[in-house]
Design an enzyme around this catalytic site. Sequence first.
Site, short mmCIF file in Angstrom:
data_model
loop_
_atom_site.label_atom_id
_atom_site.label_comp_id
_atom_site.label_asym_id
_atom_site.label_seq_id
_atom_site.Cartn_x
_atom_site.Cartn_y
_atom_site.Cartn_z
N HIS A 60 33.84 -0.50 15.80
CA HIS A 60 34.42 -1.44 14.84
C HIS A 60 33.46 -2.60 14.62
O HIS A 60 32.52 -2.82 15.39
CB HIS A 60 35.76 -1.96 15.36
N GLU A 62 33.73 -5.87 14.97
CA GLU A 62 33.65 -6.86 16.04
C GLU A 62 32.88 -6.29 17.23
O GLU A 62 32.08 -7.00 17.86
CB GLU A 62 35.06 -7.28 16.49
N SER A 85 41.53 -8.96 9.98
CA SER A 85 42.30 -9.25 11.19
C SER A 85 41.99 -8.20 12.27
O SER A 85 42.01 -7.00 11.99
CB SER A 85 43.80 -9.24 10.87
N CYS A 87 41.98 -5.47 15.20
CA CYS A 87 42.90 -4.45 15.71
C CYS A 87 43.15 -4.74 17.19
O CYS A 87 42.51 -5.61 17.79
CB CYS A 87 42.28 -3.06 15.52
N CYS A 90 39.88 -4.58 19.37
CA CYS A 90 38.98 -5.72 19.19
C CYS A 90 39.60 -7.01 19.73
O CYS A 90 38.90 -7.86 20.28
CB CYS A 90 38.59 -5.84 17.72
#
Length: 154
Positions: A60, A62, A85, A87, A90
């Site tokens: 992901h 992040e 935003s 998950c 993360c």
Amino acid sequence: MNRAVGSAEVDLSMMDVALEQARAGLAEGGVPVGASLACDGTLLGAGHNERVQLGDPIAHGEMACLRNVGRRPTYEGTTLYTTLSPCPMCSGAILLFQIPRVVVGEATTYAGDLGFLRSAGVEVILLNDERCVAVMREFQERYPDVWSEDIGGR
């Protein structure tokens, strides 16, 4: 716990870096989530979602950003900027590394659970940045099957 330095100007500049990363991911045919990490207003690194490109389900935005920054003895004074935003995975990394502040571009196309981060003591700023919404909506329209593989079905 010391809070990270934040100003509207720094926040917008670092979100611009994250958004550039998101757009790079989209240009590669990937999920357009970008992130950057700063400490006291200085950029430490950035990354974008590479789940499609690498065939890696945990790559992901992040996570890629944190990987690109590398090891740090502490995350005190840092702010993580993410176009979408976070998950649960993360968010877990944010809590694990005790990142004190997160600036989120948007929570419209995926709400995540910003209340969870706040309840754990993380300062969360939601920008409601229409540019972040636009890049994710473009992706969702162009690649609906890829979106549904990850978080789109929730």
